[in-house]
Design a protein around this motif. Structure first.
Motif, PDB file in Angstrom:
ATOM      1  N   GLU A   1      36.784  -4.950   6.901  1.00  0.00           N
ATOM      2  CA  GLU A   1      35.976  -3.906   6.265  1.00  0.00           C
ATOM      3  C   GLU A   1      36.815  -2.714   5.827  1.00  0.00           C
ATOM      4  OE1 GLU A   1      32.506  -2.686   8.460  1.00  0.00           O
ATOM      5  OE2 GLU A   1      32.249  -4.699   9.251  1.00  0.00           O
ATOM      6  N   ILE A   2      37.983  -2.527   6.418  1.00  0.00           N
ATOM      7  CA  ILE A   2      38.776  -1.342   6.101  1.00  0.00           C
ATOM      8  C   ILE A   2      39.978  -1.638   5.213  1.00  0.00           C
ATOM      9  CG2 ILE A   2      38.089  -0.135   8.200  1.00  0.00           C
ATOM     10  CD1 ILE A   2      40.832  -0.840   9.371  1.00  0.00           C
ATOM     11  N   LEU A   3      40.242  -2.909   4.961  1.00  0.00           N
ATOM     12  CA  LEU A   3      41.406  -3.244   4.140  1.00  0.00           C
ATOM     13  C   LEU A   3      41.199  -2.827   2.695  1.00  0.00           C
ATOM     14  CD1 LEU A   3      42.331  -6.776   5.477  1.00  0.00           C
ATOM     15  CD2 LEU A   3      43.493  -4.617   5.928  1.00  0.00           C
ATOM     16  N   ASP A   4      42.212  -2.213   2.134  1.00  0.00           N
ATOM     17  CA  ASP A   4      42.181  -1.797   0.739  1.00  0.00           C
ATOM     18  C   ASP A   4      43.162  -2.672  -0.037  1.00  0.00           C
ATOM     19  OD1 ASP A   4      41.584  -0.397  -1.538  1.00  0.00           O
ATOM     20  OD2 ASP A   4      42.952   1.256  -1.094  1.00  0.00           O
ATOM     21  N   MET A   5      42.881  -3.973  -0.020  1.00  0.00           N
ATOM     22  CA  MET A   5      43.737  -4.945  -0.693  1.00  0.00           C
ATOM     23  C   MET A   5      42.926  -6.210  -0.930  1.00  0.00           C
ATOM     24  SD  MET A   5      46.133  -6.192   2.527  1.00  0.00           S
ATOM     25  CE  MET A   5      46.510  -4.541   3.057  1.00  0.00           C
ATOM     26  N   PRO A   6      43.388  -7.066  -1.827  1.00  0.00           N
ATOM     27  CA  PRO A   6      42.674  -8.332  -2.038  1.00  0.00           C
ATOM     28  C   PRO A   6      42.678  -9.167  -0.754  1.00  0.00           C
ATOM     29  CG  PRO A   6      44.328  -7.977  -3.756  1.00  0.00           C
ATOM     30  CD  PRO A   6      44.530  -6.923  -2.719  1.00  0.00           C
ATOM     31  N   ILE A   7      41.597  -9.894  -0.536  1.00  0.00           N
ATOM     32  CA  ILE A   7      41.487 -10.785   0.626  1.00  0.00           C
ATOM     33  C   ILE A   7      41.290 -12.201   0.105  1.00  0.00           C
ATOM     34  CG2 ILE A   7      40.169 -11.379   2.689  1.00  0.00           C
ATOM     35  CD1 ILE A   7      39.338  -8.406   2.829  1.00  0.00           C
ATOM     36  N   VAL A   8      42.173 -13.099   0.521  1.00  0.00           N
ATOM     37  CA  VAL A   8      42.068 -14.506   0.146  1.00  0.00           C
ATOM     38  C   VAL A   8      41.439 -15.236   1.322  1.00  0.00           C
ATOM     39  CG1 VAL A   8      43.366 -16.590  -0.445  1.00  0.00           C
ATOM     40  CG2 VAL A   8      44.103 -14.364  -1.332  1.00  0.00           C
ATOM     41  N   ASN A   9      40.235 -15.776   1.103  1.00  0.00           N
ATOM     42  CA  ASN A   9      39.547 -16.528   2.150  1.00  0.00           C
ATOM     43  C   ASN A   9      39.905 -17.999   1.995  1.00  0.00           C
ATOM     44  OD1 ASN A   9      37.858 -16.919   4.346  1.00  0.00           O
ATOM     45  ND2 ASN A   9      36.090 -17.296   3.053  1.00  0.00           N
ATOM     46  N   VAL A  10      40.433 -18.604   3.050  1.00  0.00           N
ATOM     47  CA  VAL A  10      40.899 -19.990   2.984  1.00  0.00           C
ATOM     48  C   VAL A  10      40.212 -20.842   4.045  1.00  0.00           C
ATOM     49  CG1 VAL A  10      43.149 -19.343   2.044  1.00  0.00           C
ATOM     50  CG2 VAL A  10      42.861 -19.503   4.516  1.00  0.00           C
ATOM     51  N   GLY A  11      40.232 -22.135   3.845  1.00  0.00           N
ATOM     52  CA  GLY A  11      39.712 -23.071   4.828  1.00  0.00           C
ATOM     53  C   GLY A  11      40.802 -23.461   5.816  1.00  0.00           C
ATOM     54  N   LYS A  12      40.376 -23.927   6.994  1.00  0.00           N
ATOM     55  CA  LYS A  12      41.351 -24.263   8.040  1.00  0.00           C
ATOM     56  C   LYS A  12      42.251 -25.446   7.678  1.00  0.00           C
ATOM     57  CE  LYS A  12      39.407 -22.216  12.081  1.00  0.00           C
ATOM     58  NZ  LYS A  12      39.087 -22.319  13.476  1.00  0.00           N
ATOM     59  N   ASN A  13      41.853 -26.237   6.711  1.00  0.00           N
ATOM     60  CA  ASN A  13      42.673 -27.383   6.326  1.00  0.00           C
ATOM     61  C   ASN A  13      43.572 -27.096   5.127  1.00  0.00           C
ATOM     62  OD1 ASN A  13      41.625 -29.037   8.363  1.00  0.00           O
ATOM     63  ND2 ASN A  13      39.819 -29.491   7.113  1.00  0.00           N
ATOM     64  N   SER A  14      43.524 -25.867   4.621  1.00  0.00           N
ATOM     65  CA  SER A  14      44.302 -25.556   3.417  1.00  0.00           C
ATOM     66  C   SER A  14      45.768 -25.300   3.751  1.00  0.00           C
ATOM     67  CB  SER A  14      43.718 -24.333   2.707  1.00  0.00           C
ATOM     68  OG  SER A  14      44.007 -23.162   3.447  1.00  0.00           O
ATOM     69  N   ASP A  15      46.592 -25.493   2.747  1.00  0.00           N
ATOM     70  CA  ASP A  15      48.030 -25.236   2.879  1.00  0.00           C
ATOM     71  C   ASP A  15      48.289 -23.755   3.152  1.00  0.00           C
ATOM     72  OD1 ASP A  15      50.811 -26.078   2.677  1.00  0.00           O
ATOM     73  OD2 ASP A  15      50.849 -24.929   0.791  1.00  0.00           O
ATOM     74  N   THR A  16      47.534 -22.879   2.492  1.00  0.00           N
ATOM     75  CA  THR A  16      47.717 -21.435   2.685  1.00  0.00           C
ATOM     76  C   THR A  16      47.381 -21.037   4.122  1.00  0.00           C
ATOM     77  OG1 THR A  16      47.219 -21.039   0.344  1.00  0.00           O
ATOM     78  CG2 THR A  16      47.060 -19.147   1.816  1.00  0.00           C
ATOM     79  N   TYR A  17      46.342 -21.621   4.693  1.00  0.00           N
ATOM     80  CA  TYR A  17      45.977 -21.316   6.087  1.00  0.00           C
ATOM     81  C   TYR A  17      47.122 -21.709   7.023  1.00  0.00           C
ATOM     82  CZ  TYR A  17      43.700 -21.575  10.639  1.00  0.00           C
ATOM     83  OH  TYR A  17      43.382 -21.417  11.968  1.00  0.00           O
ATOM     84  N   LYS A  18      47.635 -22.906   6.838  1.00  0.00           N
ATOM     85  CA  LYS A  18      48.712 -23.392   7.707  1.00  0.00           C
ATOM     86  C   LYS A  18      49.951 -22.511   7.601  1.00  0.00           C
ATOM     87  CE  LYS A  18      46.919 -28.048   7.440  1.00  0.00           C
ATOM     88  NZ  LYS A  18      46.986 -29.319   6.750  1.00  0.00           N
ATOM     89  N   LYS A  19      50.258 -22.055   6.396  1.00  0.00           N
ATOM     90  CA  LYS A  19      51.404 -21.171   6.216  1.00  0.00           C
ATOM     91  C   LYS A  19      51.124 -19.801   6.844  1.00  0.00           C
ATOM     92  CE  LYS A  19      53.408 -23.305   2.135  1.00  0.00           C
ATOM     93  NZ  LYS A  19      53.766 -23.138   0.727  1.00  0.00           N
ATOM     94  N   ALA A  20      49.922 -19.288   6.638  1.00  0.00           N
ATOM     95  CA  ALA A  20      49.586 -17.940   7.124  1.00  0.00           C
ATOM     96  C   ALA A  20      49.616 -17.860   8.646  1.00  0.00           C
ATOM     97  CB  ALA A  20      48.224 -17.509   6.588  1.00  0.00           C
ATOM     98  N   ILE A  21      49.053 -18.829   9.349  1.00  0.00           N
ATOM     99  CA  ILE A  21      49.025 -18.730  10.817  1.00  0.00           C
ATOM    100  C   ILE A  21      50.422 -18.869  11.418  1.00  0.00           C
ATOM    101  CG2 ILE A  21      46.632 -19.489  11.072  1.00  0.00           C
ATOM    102  CD1 ILE A  21      47.762 -22.197  12.046  1.00  0.00           C
ATOM    103  N   ASN A  22      51.339 -19.395  10.636  1.00  0.00           N
ATOM    104  CA  ASN A  22      52.714 -19.532  11.107  1.00  0.00           C
ATOM    105  C   ASN A  22      53.652 -18.492  10.493  1.00  0.00           C
ATOM    106  OD1 ASN A  22      52.590 -21.891  12.895  1.00  0.00           O
ATOM    107  ND2 ASN A  22      51.823 -22.903  11.050  1.00  0.00           N
ATOM    108  N   GLY A  23      53.100 -17.568   9.693  1.00  0.00           N
ATOM    109  CA  GLY A  23      53.906 -16.500   9.100  1.00  0.00           C
ATOM    110  C   GLY A  23      54.910 -16.978   8.077  1.00  0.00           C
ATOM    111  N   MET A  24      54.631 -18.119   7.464  1.00  0.00           N
ATOM    112  CA  MET A  24      55.558 -18.677   6.478  1.00  0.00           C
ATOM    113  C   MET A  24      55.393 -18.008   5.111  1.00  0.00           C
ATOM    114  SD  MET A  24      55.076 -22.667   7.580  1.00  0.00           S
ATOM    115  CE  MET A  24      56.154 -23.305   6.317  1.00  0.00           C
TER     116      MET A  24
END
Length: 148
Positions: free
Chosen positions: A81-104
């Motif tokens: 609610e406080i972020l002043d930036m775009p938010i990309v909502n991803v599914g748990k099976n997506s490549d972006t999710y896997k990269k994000a949770i691992n900081g890649m």
């Protein structure tokens, strides 16, 4: 003296005290304004009280008293609610999710217009914040990851 633009909405003078309301941008130093005011009037000035009634989109009316917090009578704000930036909502099976949770690294090709920062979320939960890095091959690098 240099100040960012600010407006004074009200001045109330009572004997030797001046009370005023300032609407200003971040980075405005109220204490410096008071000090400079004293210099211009050739009298010493000091601040007795400073009350911030708004910060960003949050109002003081939305805050909690310390006594309320001590007894657990408060509700945390969803960080998204406080972020002043775009938010990309991803599914748990997506490549972006896997990269994000691992900081890649994430390719900037996921955006048409490339923001400097963006957040990744999944199921209404904040996962990571990324920042554009243009050293060598442009990419997004993680600057904070939440993976519990």
């Amino acid at each position: 003296m240099y100040y960012t633009i600010f407006d004074i909405y009200d001045i109330e003078i009572n004997n030797t005290k001046v009370k005023f309301t300032v609407h200003c941008s971040k980075g405005t130093y109220i204490r410096s304004i008071i000090d400079d005011l004293g210099k211009m009037l050739n009298i010493p000035c000091c601040m007795e009280e400073l009350k911030r009634v708004k910060s960003g989109k949050f109002l003081i009316e939305q805050s909690y008293e310390i006594d309320e917090i001590k007894i657990g009578n408060f509700q945390l704000i969803n960080p998204m609610e406080i972020l002043d930036m775009p938010i990309v909502n991803v599914g748990k099976n997506s490549d972006t999710y896997k990269k994000a949770i691992n900081g890649m690294k994430i390719s900037p090709n996921i955006f048409e217009q490339k923001p400097n920062r963006f957040a990744v979320s999944c199921d209404e939960k904040l996962i990571a914040i990324y920042e554009l890095c243009t050293v060598e091959i442009p990419h997004y690098k993680s600057i904070r990851v939440w993976n519990d």
